[in-house]
Write a protein that holds these residues in place. Sequence first.
Motif, PDB file in Angstrom:
ATOM      1  N   HIS A 181      -3.353  11.556  -0.767  1.00  0.00           N
ATOM      2  CA  HIS A 181      -2.087  10.959  -0.363  1.00  0.00           C
ATOM      3  C   HIS A 181      -2.049   9.800  -1.233  1.00  0.00           C
ATOM      4  O   HIS A 181      -2.876   8.885  -0.862  1.00  0.00           O
ATOM      5  CB  HIS A 181      -1.761  11.011   1.193  1.00  0.00           C
ATOM      6  CG  HIS A 181      -1.797  12.402   1.768  1.00  0.00           C
ATOM      7  ND1 HIS A 181      -0.683  12.850   2.308  1.00  0.00           N
ATOM      8  CD2 HIS A 181      -2.532  13.180   1.772  1.00  0.00           C
ATOM      9  CE1 HIS A 181      -0.574  14.075   2.848  1.00  0.00           C
ATOM     10  NE2 HIS A 181      -1.915  14.338   2.554  1.00  0.00           N
ATOM     11  N   ARG A 182      -0.996   9.375  -1.865  1.00  0.00           N
ATOM     12  CA  ARG A 182      -0.860   8.137  -2.647  1.00  0.00           C
ATOM     13  C   ARG A 182       0.311   7.221  -2.212  1.00  0.00           C
ATOM     14  O   ARG A 182       1.255   7.926  -2.001  1.00  0.00           O
ATOM     15  CB  ARG A 182      -0.922   8.405  -4.196  1.00  0.00           C
ATOM     16  CG  ARG A 182      -0.879   7.133  -4.904  1.00  0.00           C
ATOM     17  CD  ARG A 182      -1.101   7.669  -6.322  1.00  0.00           C
ATOM     18  NE  ARG A 182       0.346   8.395  -6.842  1.00  0.00           N
ATOM     19  CZ  ARG A 182       0.436   8.558  -8.178  1.00  0.00           C
ATOM     20  NH1 ARG A 182      -0.177   8.326  -9.073  1.00  0.00           N
ATOM     21  NH2 ARG A 182       1.651   9.052  -8.475  1.00  0.00           N
ATOM     22  N   VAL A 183       0.145   6.047  -1.877  1.00  0.00           N
ATOM     23  CA  VAL A 183       1.288   5.169  -1.621  1.00  0.00           C
ATOM     24  C   VAL A 183       1.576   4.153  -2.708  1.00  0.00           C
ATOM     25  O   VAL A 183       0.619   3.593  -3.226  1.00  0.00           O
ATOM     26  CB  VAL A 183       0.990   4.587  -0.139  1.00  0.00           C
ATOM     27  CG1 VAL A 183      -0.174   3.633  -0.202  1.00  0.00           C
ATOM     28  CG2 VAL A 183       2.183   3.841   0.113  1.00  0.00           C
ATOM     29  N   ASN A 309       6.506   6.695  -2.347  1.00  0.00           N
ATOM     30  CA  ASN A 309       7.032   5.516  -3.129  1.00  0.00           C
ATOM     31  C   ASN A 309       8.012   4.671  -2.334  1.00  0.00           C
ATOM     32  O   ASN A 309       9.140   4.835  -2.296  1.00  0.00           O
ATOM     33  CB  ASN A 309       7.552   5.847  -4.591  1.00  0.00           C
ATOM     34  CG  ASN A 309       8.201   5.090  -5.429  1.00  0.00           C
ATOM     35  OD1 ASN A 309       8.782   4.111  -5.157  1.00  0.00           O
ATOM     36  ND2 ASN A 309       7.280   4.710  -6.218  1.00  0.00           N
ATOM     37  N   PHE A 310       7.458   3.379  -1.889  1.00  0.00           N
ATOM     38  CA  PHE A 310       8.496   2.666  -1.027  1.00  0.00           C
ATOM     39  C   PHE A 310       9.661   1.984  -1.754  1.00  0.00           C
ATOM     40  O   PHE A 310      10.703   1.916  -1.295  1.00  0.00           O
ATOM     41  CB  PHE A 310       7.584   1.627  -0.403  1.00  0.00           C
ATOM     42  CG  PHE A 310       6.950   1.816   0.942  1.00  0.00           C
ATOM     43  CD1 PHE A 310       7.227   1.503   2.143  1.00  0.00           C
ATOM     44  CD2 PHE A 310       6.069   3.094   0.728  1.00  0.00           C
ATOM     45  CE1 PHE A 310       6.948   1.915   3.265  1.00  0.00           C
ATOM     46  CE2 PHE A 310       5.348   3.441   1.858  1.00  0.00           C
ATOM     47  CZ  PHE A 310       5.943   2.945   3.180  1.00  0.00           C
ATOM     48  N   PRO A 311       9.670   1.615  -3.043  1.00  0.00           N
ATOM     49  CA  PRO A 311      10.320   0.891  -3.956  1.00  0.00           C
ATOM     50  C   PRO A 311      11.585   1.823  -3.864  1.00  0.00           C
ATOM     51  O   PRO A 311      12.972   1.389  -4.019  1.00  0.00           O
ATOM     52  CB  PRO A 311      10.003   0.465  -4.995  1.00  0.00           C
ATOM     53  CG  PRO A 311       8.502   0.291  -4.584  1.00  0.00           C
ATOM     54  CD  PRO A 311       8.110   1.253  -3.787  1.00  0.00           C
ATOM     55  N   GLN A 312      11.358   3.143  -4.109  1.00  0.00           N
ATOM     56  CA  GLN A 312      12.594   4.247  -4.477  1.00  0.00           C
ATOM     57  C   GLN A 312      12.900   4.981  -3.182  1.00  0.00           C
ATOM     58  O   GLN A 312      13.584   5.985  -3.197  1.00  0.00           O
ATOM     59  CB  GLN A 312      12.193   5.070  -5.639  1.00  0.00           C
ATOM     60  CG  GLN A 312      11.858   4.227  -6.961  1.00  0.00           C
ATOM     61  CD  GLN A 312      11.704   5.351  -8.091  1.00  0.00           C
ATOM     62  OE1 GLN A 312      11.499   6.588  -7.972  1.00  0.00           O
ATOM     63  NE2 GLN A 312      10.885   4.610  -8.845  1.00  0.00           N
ATOM     64  N   GLY A 313      12.000   4.617  -2.213  1.00  0.00           N
ATOM     65  CA  GLY A 313      12.314   5.390  -0.754  1.00  0.00           C
ATOM     66  C   GLY A 313      11.897   6.886  -0.954  1.00  0.00           C
ATOM     67  O   GLY A 313      12.882   7.766  -0.256  1.00  0.00           O
ATOM     68  N   ARG A 314      11.213   7.375  -1.863  1.00  0.00           N
ATOM     69  CA  ARG A 314      10.968   8.704  -2.219  1.00  0.00           C
ATOM     70  C   ARG A 314       9.576   9.329  -1.644  1.00  0.00           C
ATOM     71  O   ARG A 314       8.590   8.425  -1.730  1.00  0.00           O
ATOM     72  CB  ARG A 314      11.237   9.072  -3.627  1.00  0.00           C
ATOM     73  CG  ARG A 314      10.328   8.609  -4.604  1.00  0.00           C
ATOM     74  CD  ARG A 314      10.693   9.030  -5.929  1.00  0.00           C
ATOM     75  NE  ARG A 314       9.957   8.434  -6.878  1.00  0.00           N
ATOM     76  CZ  ARG A 314       8.454   8.620  -7.256  1.00  0.00           C
ATOM     77  NH1 ARG A 314       7.862   9.566  -6.627  1.00  0.00           N
ATOM     78  NH2 ARG A 314       7.967   7.898  -8.428  1.00  0.00           N
ATOM     79  N   VAL A 315       9.627  10.539  -1.482  1.00  0.00           N
ATOM     80  CA  VAL A 315       8.151  11.303  -1.163  1.00  0.00           C
ATOM     81  C   VAL A 315       8.185  12.324  -2.181  1.00  0.00           C
ATOM     82  O   VAL A 315       9.228  13.139  -2.235  1.00  0.00           O
ATOM     83  CB  VAL A 315       8.188  11.633   0.263  1.00  0.00           C
ATOM     84  CG1 VAL A 315       6.853  12.400   0.224  1.00  0.00           C
ATOM     85  CG2 VAL A 315       7.927  10.416   1.165  1.00  0.00           C
TER      86      VAL A 315
END
Length: 359
Positions: A181-183, A309-315
Amino acid sequence: MFDRLDDIVAHYEELMQMLNEPGVTDDTKRFQKLMKEQADLAPIVETYTGYKRAKQDIEESLMILEEENDEEMRDLAKEELSDARRRVAEQEQELKILLLPKDPNDDKNIILEIRAGAGGEEAALFASELYRMYVNYAESQRWKVEIVNLSESGIGGFKEVQAMVTGKGAYSKLKYESGVHRVQRVPETESGGRIHTSTATVAVMPEAEEIDVQIDMNDCRIDVMRASGSGGQCVNTTDSAVRLTHIPTGIVIYSQTEKSQFQNKDKAFQLLRAKLYALEQEKSQNAQAQERRSQIGTGDRSEKIRTYNFPQGRVTDHRINLTLYKLDKILNGDIQEILDACIAADQAAKLAKMSDTEN
């Protein structure tokens, strides 16, 4: 397929007769076995019954259209015919899915193992967030979670954590979570505002019973020691922690969360059995490498499966090309949509393989 379905219905009726016999509950083990078998077959029988009813509705509608001259009756028959054909197609597809070989581990509890990967403290923080995500999901399913071992980092992250998750269907729902899992986000320690990429590995292993894995005690070394890290009364003041080493494989298990040395030893052996069972499964999967590649991944720790991906709020789940813009909800345990999509993709791959085999 339909010969097989007829055999299933006949067997189901035999089971119902046996369950209605006087004194059937006197033999508890036999009664539980019959009940489980009946519960497993019930969805197939129910769907097949609906399928046959829809086929009968098609025949009756066609008969009305052939014999009836009244336009209103013919319109009703056409509507019924269209609806019945739709139900036949849906139920035939559902029957194919229900008849797919069932994973024998699906009903088992699991051992959940999360390790921080690349990224230092940021990876450890991400590992702790993943653990809380799974705990929240487990709570929504009314499952029980018990930590076996926990190694914390300096700022509240987890270097690694192993936990037992107990509940119906735990493995069937979470088996697709194994992998990398990548953040992607800006760490709190980053002053320049640059986005960093960190990883954590997740392993979901079915709990193995003693009957599944035989462990030779001569292959094991057991060391006892004082627990380290945060702990309650007695945890850090007695030699209750257990380090279990399986010499042939080099697997080392450390269990320290219980006050009792016996309880920690029991948890360590449960985790060892699960790891040895997972190794055997991996050997079997490698022997069937082509089939393994055609299905959704359920165990390869080196496989990058998902990005948060936190900047885009996506998974994004890379195996099934699914992207959801609800990162906060997902990290709070709302992962059912992802799990359902993985199950559906796996079923579709197996159905396609079955169709190729039949052709």
